[in-house]
Motif scaffolding. Structure first.
Motif, PDB file in Angstrom:
ATOM      1  N   UNK A  38       0.840  -1.197   0.000  1.00  0.00           N
ATOM      2  CA  UNK A  38       0.000   0.000   0.000  1.00  0.00           C
ATOM      3  C   UNK A  38       0.877   1.249   0.000  1.00  0.00           C
ATOM      4  N   UNK A  39       1.949   1.231   0.788  1.00  0.00           N
ATOM      5  CA  UNK A  39       2.801   2.422   0.884  1.00  0.00           C
ATOM      6  C   UNK A  39       3.579   2.682  -0.403  1.00  0.00           C
ATOM      7  N   UNK A  40       3.927   1.635  -1.141  1.00  0.00           N
ATOM      8  CA  UNK A  40       4.656   1.823  -2.391  1.00  0.00           C
ATOM      9  C   UNK A  40       3.719   2.064  -3.565  1.00  0.00           C
ATOM     10  N   UNK A  41       2.425   1.806  -3.368  1.00  0.00           N
ATOM     11  CA  UNK A  41       1.466   2.034  -4.441  1.00  0.00           C
ATOM     12  C   UNK A  41       1.269   0.847  -5.351  1.00  0.00           C
ATOM     13  N   UNK A  42       1.795  -0.314  -4.990  1.00  0.00           N
ATOM     14  CA  UNK A  42       1.665  -1.508  -5.831  1.00  0.00           C
ATOM     15  C   UNK A  42       0.509  -2.404  -5.401  1.00  0.00           C
ATOM     16  N   UNK A  43      -0.340  -1.911  -4.518  1.00  0.00           N
ATOM     17  CA  UNK A  43      -1.432  -2.735  -4.022  1.00  0.00           C
ATOM     18  C   UNK A  43      -2.518  -2.869  -5.073  1.00  0.00           C
ATOM     19  N   UNK A  44      -3.059  -4.074  -5.188  1.00  0.00           N
ATOM     20  CA  UNK A  44      -4.149  -4.306  -6.124  1.00  0.00           C
ATOM     21  C   UNK A  44      -5.490  -4.390  -5.420  1.00  0.00           C
ATOM     22  N   UNK A  45      -5.464  -4.456  -4.088  1.00  0.00           N
ATOM     23  CA  UNK A  45      -6.715  -4.610  -3.355  1.00  0.00           C
ATOM     24  C   UNK A  45      -7.133  -3.340  -2.617  1.00  0.00           C
ATOM     25  N   UNK A  46      -6.239  -2.355  -2.526  1.00  0.00           N
ATOM     26  CA  UNK A  46      -6.566  -1.110  -1.845  1.00  0.00           C
ATOM     27  C   UNK A  46      -6.326   0.054  -2.792  1.00  0.00           C
ATOM     28  N   UNK A  47      -7.198   1.030  -2.707  1.00  0.00           N
ATOM     29  CA  UNK A  47      -7.021   2.249  -3.472  1.00  0.00           C
ATOM     30  C   UNK A  47      -6.730   3.367  -2.484  1.00  0.00           C
ATOM     31  N   UNK A  48      -5.552   3.923  -2.577  1.00  0.00           N
ATOM     32  CA  UNK A  48      -5.140   4.979  -1.663  1.00  0.00           C
ATOM     33  C   UNK A  48      -5.099   6.277  -2.433  1.00  0.00           C
ATOM     34  N   UNK A  49      -5.799   7.273  -1.919  1.00  0.00           N
ATOM     35  CA  UNK A  49      -5.812   8.574  -2.568  1.00  0.00           C
ATOM     36  C   UNK A  49      -4.494   9.275  -2.283  1.00  0.00           C
TER      37      UNK A  49
END
Length: 65
Positions: A38-49
């Motif tokens: 999530x912190x690197x932005x490579x998550x496929x299951x969470x969308x972080x604004x």
């Protein structure tokens, strides 16, 4: 009349405790991996604004001191 159960052996206690510890360890590894993705932005299951970071000017930096 109630009869006490047999005593659980030390090896059985150790096995059960290690299984419980392993479950906790694996949950921690999974949580850390998810946080990393999530912190690197490579998550496929969470969308972080993503918020745009405003550059700080020198005058605001000097005011803090």
């Amino acid at each position: 009349m109630a009869v006490p159960k047999k005593r659980t052996s030390m090896s059985k206690k150790r096995i059960r405790r290690n299984i419980l510890k392993k479950k906790g360890y694996l949950a921690g590894v999974k949580a850390f991996s998810l946080a990393k993705s999530v912190s690197t932005g490579h998550s496929k299951s969470f969308f972080v604004r993503q918020q745009a970071i405003k550059p700080r000017s020198e005058s605001t930096w000097l005011k803090e001191f």
